[in-house]
Write a protein that holds these residues in place. Structure first.
Motif, PDB file in Angstrom:
ATOM      1  N   LEU A  12      20.266  43.077  47.707  1.00 53.41           N
ATOM      2  CA  LEU A  12      21.121  43.902  46.853  1.00 53.41           C
ATOM      3  C   LEU A  12      22.536  43.972  47.416  1.00 53.41           C
ATOM      4  N   ALA A  13      22.880  43.060  48.323  1.00 54.06           N
ATOM      5  CA  ALA A  13      24.202  43.077  48.952  1.00 54.06           C
ATOM      6  C   ALA A  13      25.290  42.880  47.911  1.00 54.06           C
ATOM      7  N   MET A  14      26.444  43.514  48.146  1.00 50.17           N
ATOM      8  CA  MET A  14      27.536  43.385  47.186  1.00 50.17           C
ATOM      9  C   MET A  14      28.342  42.117  47.425  1.00 50.17           C
ATOM     10  N   GLY A  15      28.093  41.417  48.522  1.00 48.87           N
ATOM     11  CA  GLY A  15      28.754  40.134  48.761  1.00 48.87           C
ATOM     12  C   GLY A  15      30.090  40.262  49.447  1.00 48.87           C
ATOM     13  N   ALA A  16      30.523  39.177  50.028  1.00 45.04           N
ATOM     14  CA  ALA A  16      31.829  39.107  50.689  1.00 45.04           C
ATOM     15  C   ALA A  16      32.440  37.764  50.330  1.00 45.04           C
ATOM     16  N   PRO A  17      33.191  37.676  49.222  1.00 42.66           N
ATOM     17  CA  PRO A  17      33.717  36.388  48.739  1.00 42.66           C
ATOM     18  C   PRO A  17      34.550  35.659  49.790  1.00 42.66           C
ATOM     19  N   THR A  18      34.307  34.384  49.945  1.00 44.35           N
ATOM     20  CA  THR A  18      35.064  33.570  50.900  1.00 44.35           C
ATOM     21  C   THR A  18      35.750  32.401  50.214  1.00 44.35           C
ATOM     22  N   GLN A  19      35.570  32.265  48.878  1.00 44.02           N
ATOM     23  CA  GLN A  19      36.189  31.175  48.139  1.00 44.02           C
ATOM     24  C   GLN A  19      36.912  31.721  46.918  1.00 44.02           C
ATOM     25  N   ASN A  20      37.907  30.978  46.448  1.00 45.32           N
ATOM     26  CA  ASN A  20      38.627  31.375  45.242  1.00 45.32           C
ATOM     27  C   ASN A  20      37.696  31.317  44.037  1.00 45.32           C
ATOM     28  N   PRO A  21      37.945  32.141  43.027  1.00 44.02           N
ATOM     29  CA  PRO A  21      37.146  32.045  41.795  1.00 44.02           C
ATOM     30  C   PRO A  21      37.415  30.726  41.096  1.00 44.02           C
ATOM     31  N   PRO A  22      36.537  30.326  40.168  1.00 43.03           N
ATOM     32  CA  PRO A  22      36.750  29.076  39.425  1.00 43.03           C
ATOM     33  C   PRO A  22      38.087  29.102  38.690  1.00 43.03           C
ATOM     34  N   GLN A  23      38.641  27.921  38.429  1.00 42.68           N
ATOM     35  CA  GLN A  23      39.954  27.831  37.803  1.00 42.68           C
ATOM     36  C   GLN A  23      39.972  28.474  36.420  1.00 42.68           C
ATOM     37  N   PHE A  24      38.853  28.376  35.656  1.00 38.51           N
ATOM     38  CA  PHE A  24      38.846  28.956  34.311  1.00 38.51           C
ATOM     39  C   PHE A  24      38.967  30.483  34.374  1.00 38.51           C
ATOM     40  N   VAL A  25      38.462  31.088  35.458  1.00 39.42           N
ATOM     41  CA  VAL A  25      38.594  32.532  35.627  1.00 39.42           C
ATOM     42  C   VAL A  25      40.047  32.889  35.935  1.00 39.42           C
ATOM     43  N   ILE A  26      40.668  32.122  36.824  1.00 40.76           N
ATOM     44  CA  ILE A  26      42.077  32.338  37.154  1.00 40.76           C
ATOM     45  C   ILE A  26      42.946  32.192  35.914  1.00 40.76           C
ATOM     46  N   ASP A  27      42.669  31.166  35.091  1.00 41.15           N
ATOM     47  CA  ASP A  27      43.449  30.938  33.874  1.00 41.15           C
ATOM     48  C   ASP A  27      43.296  32.101  32.899  1.00 41.15           C
ATOM     49  N   ALA A  28      42.066  32.609  32.764  1.00 37.35           N
ATOM     50  CA  ALA A  28      41.828  33.722  31.846  1.00 37.35           C
ATOM     51  C   ALA A  28      42.550  34.984  32.316  1.00 37.35           C
ATOM     52  N   LEU A  29      42.538  35.242  33.626  1.00 33.53           N
ATOM     53  CA  LEU A  29      43.241  36.405  34.171  1.00 33.53           C
ATOM     54  C   LEU A  29      44.747  36.286  33.940  1.00 33.53           C
ATOM     55  N   LYS A  30      45.273  35.094  34.182  1.00 34.01           N
ATOM     56  CA  LYS A  30      46.705  34.863  33.996  1.00 34.01           C
ATOM     57  C   LYS A  30      47.096  35.081  32.534  1.00 34.01           C
ATOM     58  N   LYS A  31      46.261  34.597  31.621  1.00 34.87           N
ATOM     59  CA  LYS A  31      46.550  34.759  30.199  1.00 34.87           C
ATOM     60  C   LYS A  31      46.547  36.236  29.806  1.00 34.87           C
ATOM     61  N   ALA A  32      45.580  36.988  30.344  1.00 33.87           N
ATOM     62  CA  ALA A  32      45.482  38.416  30.017  1.00 33.87           C
ATOM     63  C   ALA A  32      46.683  39.190  30.555  1.00 33.87           C
ATOM     64  N   ILE A  33      47.121  38.855  31.764  1.00 28.02           N
ATOM     65  CA  ILE A  33      48.257  39.546  32.366  1.00 28.02           C
ATOM     66  C   ILE A  33      49.530  39.324  31.569  1.00 28.02           C
ATOM     67  N   GLU A  34      49.678  38.120  31.026  1.00 27.84           N
ATOM     68  CA  GLU A  34      50.898  37.770  30.299  1.00 27.84           C
ATOM     69  C   GLU A  34      50.905  38.280  28.864  1.00 27.84           C
TER      70      GLU A  34
END
Length: 230
Positions: free
Chosen positions: A41-63
């Motif tokens: 049930l660990a919440m995790g500790a991310p060590t890698q960037n999210p997938p590019q499609f996630v980054i693109d979606a976030l960027k689109k939402a911010i703009e």
């Protein structure tokens, strides 16, 4: 990697999820042998960037027009007014704080808004920072090191919002300096601080409360709040 960290960093409390991971690893073989296995049930500790499609979606939402994370500025005036109304003086020998020409003031605390608001009013003030949620190791480190820094100042302004912050404030008593306490969140954390010069009470750790507390300290307005105990 270990040698890159100093003794203070190495002695900090272990992150709780790492301790859980170590415990799970230790008991798993025994449980598996019994036909059981822990559910992670660990919440995790991310060590890698999210997938590019996630980054693109976030960027689109911010703009996108009208999408932002800022509150409506019409409400800020209301919240600041409420914070100013709530500030109360438990002890006020040094309010307002007007510094003499060569008087030095040190601001001690953890919140960015505290240091930001203090810098606006006392631009030459010194700073000593620690974590908002101080563990026992960090608390002791601050107690051991803060007096050595504070002795070079005439006045110390410290934010107190927990029992451990209260212990840190008490480490200044032997210096016989002017000490001003800004009490945040819960007023019970001032119970052993009757020796200080001034105690202002804010009952919250919000940026509005910090603005109000520093406003009272600098003499921008008179506090009208009522202390909630005798």
């Amino acid at each position: 990697m270990q040698e890159l960290f100093n003794d203070y960093i190495q002695n900090l409390e272990t992150y709780i999820m790492f301790r859980i991971k170590e415990t799970v690893a230790r008991i798993t073989p025994e449980l598996v042998a019994k036909g059981r296995k822990p559910i992670s049930l660990a919440m995790g500790a991310p060590t890698q960037n999210p997938p590019q499609f996630v980054i693109d979606a976030l960027k689109k939402a911010i703009e996108e027009d009208g999408i932002h994370t800022y509150s409506n500025p019409k409400g800020e005036k209301f919240f600041l007014e409420q914070a100013c109304r709530s500030i109360s003086v438990y002890k006020g020998e040094s309010v307002p704080l007007k510094l003499a020409e060569n008087e030095r003031v040190l601001f001690v605390g953890s919140l960015f808004s505290f240091f930001g608001e203090s810098k606006k009013r006392y631009p030459n003030g010194g700073e000593f920072r620690f974590s908002h949620e101080t563990g026992p190791n960090e608390t002791q480190w601050v107690i051991d090191n803060l007096p050595g820094v504070a002795k070079n100042f005439d006045t110390i302004v410290i934010c107190v919002s927990s029992d451990r912050h209260e212990k840190i404030a008490n480490s200044l008593k032997a210096l016989n300096k002017k000490v001003i306490v800004l009490s945040l969140v819960h007023p019970s954390t001032i119970k052993s601080l009757s020796w200080v010069d001034t105690i202002l009470m804010g009952y919250s750790a919000s940026e509005y409360t910090l603005k109000a507390l520093l406003g009272v300290l600098s003499g921008e307005f008179e506090p009208i709040g009522t202390v909630p105990f005798n």
